[in-house]
Motif scaffolding. Structure first.
Motif, PDB file in Angstrom:
ATOM      1  N   VAL A 187       0.839  -1.205   0.000  1.00 60.76           N
ATOM      2  CA  VAL A 187       0.000   0.000   0.000  1.00 60.76           C
ATOM      3  C   VAL A 187       0.870   1.250   0.000  1.00 60.76           C
ATOM      4  O   VAL A 187       0.613   2.212  -0.743  1.00 60.76           O
ATOM      5  CB  VAL A 187      -0.959  -0.007   1.204  1.00 60.76           C
ATOM      6  N   ARG A 190       2.328   1.793  -3.445  1.00 60.91           N
ATOM      7  CA  ARG A 190       1.339   2.319  -4.395  1.00 60.91           C
ATOM      8  C   ARG A 190       1.048   3.792  -4.125  1.00 60.91           C
ATOM      9  O   ARG A 190       0.906   4.585  -5.060  1.00 60.91           O
ATOM     10  CB  ARG A 190       0.058   1.481  -4.324  1.00 60.91           C
ATOM     11  N   PRO A 197      -4.780   2.166  -3.566  1.00 59.18           N
ATOM     12  CA  PRO A 197      -4.399   0.991  -2.773  1.00 59.18           C
ATOM     13  C   PRO A 197      -4.967  -0.314  -3.310  1.00 59.18           C
ATOM     14  O   PRO A 197      -4.346  -1.368  -3.175  1.00 59.18           O
ATOM     15  CB  PRO A 197      -4.969   1.306  -1.382  1.00 59.18           C
ATOM     16  N   ASP A 198      -6.164  -0.254  -3.937  1.00 61.96           N
ATOM     17  CA  ASP A 198      -6.795  -1.481  -4.435  1.00 61.96           C
ATOM     18  C   ASP A 198      -6.581  -1.671  -5.931  1.00 61.96           C
ATOM     19  O   ASP A 198      -7.260  -2.477  -6.566  1.00 61.96           O
ATOM     20  CB  ASP A 198      -8.293  -1.461  -4.129  1.00 61.96           C
ATOM     21  N   ARG A 200      -4.950  -2.931  -9.471  1.00 64.61           N
ATOM     22  CA  ARG A 200      -4.281  -4.150  -9.938  1.00 64.61           C
ATOM     23  C   ARG A 200      -3.073  -3.690 -10.750  1.00 64.61           C
ATOM     24  O   ARG A 200      -3.206  -3.042 -11.784  1.00 64.61           O
ATOM     25  CB  ARG A 200      -5.212  -4.991 -10.793  1.00 64.61           C
ATOM     26  N   ASP A 278       1.217  -6.539  -8.293  1.00 60.09           N
ATOM     27  CA  ASP A 278       0.555  -7.834  -8.104  1.00 60.09           C
ATOM     28  C   ASP A 278       1.291  -8.922  -8.862  1.00 60.09           C
ATOM     29  O   ASP A 278       1.246 -10.093  -8.481  1.00 60.09           O
ATOM     30  CB  ASP A 278      -0.889  -7.758  -8.591  1.00 60.09           C
TER      31      ASP A 278
END
Length: 392
Positions: A187, A190, A197-198, A200, A278
């Motif tokens: 986090v 990013r 934060p979420d 991909r 990811d």
């Protein structure tokens, strides 16, 4: 030869240690060694050939590191006389100077030859890190026996190989295992890159050398384009090693008509880019170990000049080229080599890494075990070995 590649013969009095790093990875390794030696040799002079991390530690680089950077077997031919001339001038200078020791940081094609000549004239030599004779060119051990007073190795299985060959050796752990956290903060990475934060995130790492970019930039970007079509919400981050690499990368992308692929180029910050990911599409080399230490799924790709590949593919002793797979002794992550490294194949492999949750969890566990096995105080252990060699 440009004036920047000339070697001065003026050397101040005091303890002198000569070092050569020919690539970014060697620069990082040697910088940590200098940091470990400084408390014991506060007035020592470190000089030779090195990069910015070594210079930050007070190293004086007589020739820019980039002067030595060459990739592949045939790619060195046009520059052989230039690089051999640098080696000869450095040898002559060091034979006159008589440093306490010469330390070669990786770059064995250049350093082992120099070490052999210096050691024959009574100058102790340390090689850091051991050439990958367990992967290919095992016959090089005979030259190592002549050239190296003490070998420093960064993988645990290497110690016995050199010990069996009668080469004094110390396992120091891998410096990357110390600098990369056991639990990366995705986090925070990013946030630093301006990503949600979420999000991909796929990080694209086509290499820091110009030769790597030449062969990998276009297929890597095409693979990103294919992934973007499958999931338009994907974010792609591409760390660049410098302004020159960024300009060349952009040139290749423009020539291929790929400006529409949604890439975010970042200067440096490769560790932040990996931590944010990811999944990572990465050129074979030290970066693959960095990705593993950040516990990230990856796809490894490798392409070189065809003639170089035809020779190299017959010289390997094992089925893996990626460091995480070599350390695991199995194909933990996919490797796509030469003709197999197509944009379609890379996109498919990255897509699988993104979407297989069970596989991602298994990889994280294996990479954590790997991290612990490589974790030592490398600066201290390597410095102690060098101090023994020079009698301090």
């Amino acid at each position: 030869m440009a004036s920047s590649a000339k070697l001065s013969l003026v050397t101040p009095p005091g303890v002198s240690l000569a070092m050569v790093a020919g690539e970014v990875s060697g620069d990082m390794l040697a910088a940590r060694l200098i940091a470990g030696l400084r408390p014991h040799l506060p007035n020592a002079r470190f000089h030779g050939i090195g990069g910015p991390r070594m210079i930050e530690q007070g190293f004086v680089s007589d020739v820019p590191l980039e002067t030595l950077t060459v990739r592949g077997l045939f790619e060195i031919i046009p520059r052989y006389r230039e690089i051999k001339g640098i080696q000869n001038r450095l040898r002559d200078r060091l034979l006159e100077e008589r440093p306490a020791a010469f330390i070669g940081a990786d770059y064995p094609g250049f350093n082992l030859g120099l070490e052999e000549q210096l050691r024959a004239q009574g100058i102790p030599t340390v090689h850091f890190v051991g050439p990958q004779i367990w992967a290919w060119r095992g016959g090089r051990i005979k030259k190592i026996q002549r050239a190296v007073s003490h070998m420093l190795v960064i993988f645990p299985f290497e110690e016995q190989i050199y010990r069996d060959a009668g080469v004094p050796v110390t396992y120091i752990g891998h410096p990357l295992a110390e600098t990369i956290p056991l639990v990366p903060d995705t986090v925070a990475a990013r946030t630093a890159l301006g990503l949600a934060p979420d999000a991909r995130v796929v990080t694209i790492m086509p290499g820091s050398r110009m030769g790597e970019l030449k062969y990998l930039a276009e297929p890597f970007v095409r693979a990103a384009g294919l992934l973007a079509k499958r999931d338009p919400g994907l974010s792609f981050v591409v760390p660049m090693a410098g302004d020159r690499q960024r300009a060349y990368f952009n040139q290749i992308v423009a020539q291929a008509g790929l400006q529409g692929v949604p890439l975010t180029l970042v200067d440096g910050s490769s560790h932040t880019a990996i931590a944010a990911a990811d999944a990572v599409l990465v050129a074979s080399g030290t970066a693959t170990l960095e990705v593993a230490l950040f516990k990230k799924p990856m796809v490894i790709a490798y392409k070189v000049m065809r003639a170089s590949w035809e020779i190299m593919r017959h010289m390997g002793y094992q089925p893996w080229i990626g460091l995480p797979n070599i350390l695991a002794r199995e194909f933990l992550v996919p490797e796509l080599l030469q003709n197999a490294a197509t944009p379609e194949a890379m996109a498919d492999a990255v897509w699988a890494q993104l979407n297989d949750t069970a596989r991602r969890d298994k990889l994280a566990g294996r990479f954590t075990e790997m991290h612990h096995s490589l974790l030592r105080n490398s600066a201290s252990v390597s410095a102690e070995a060098v101090l023994r060699v020079i009698g301090k």
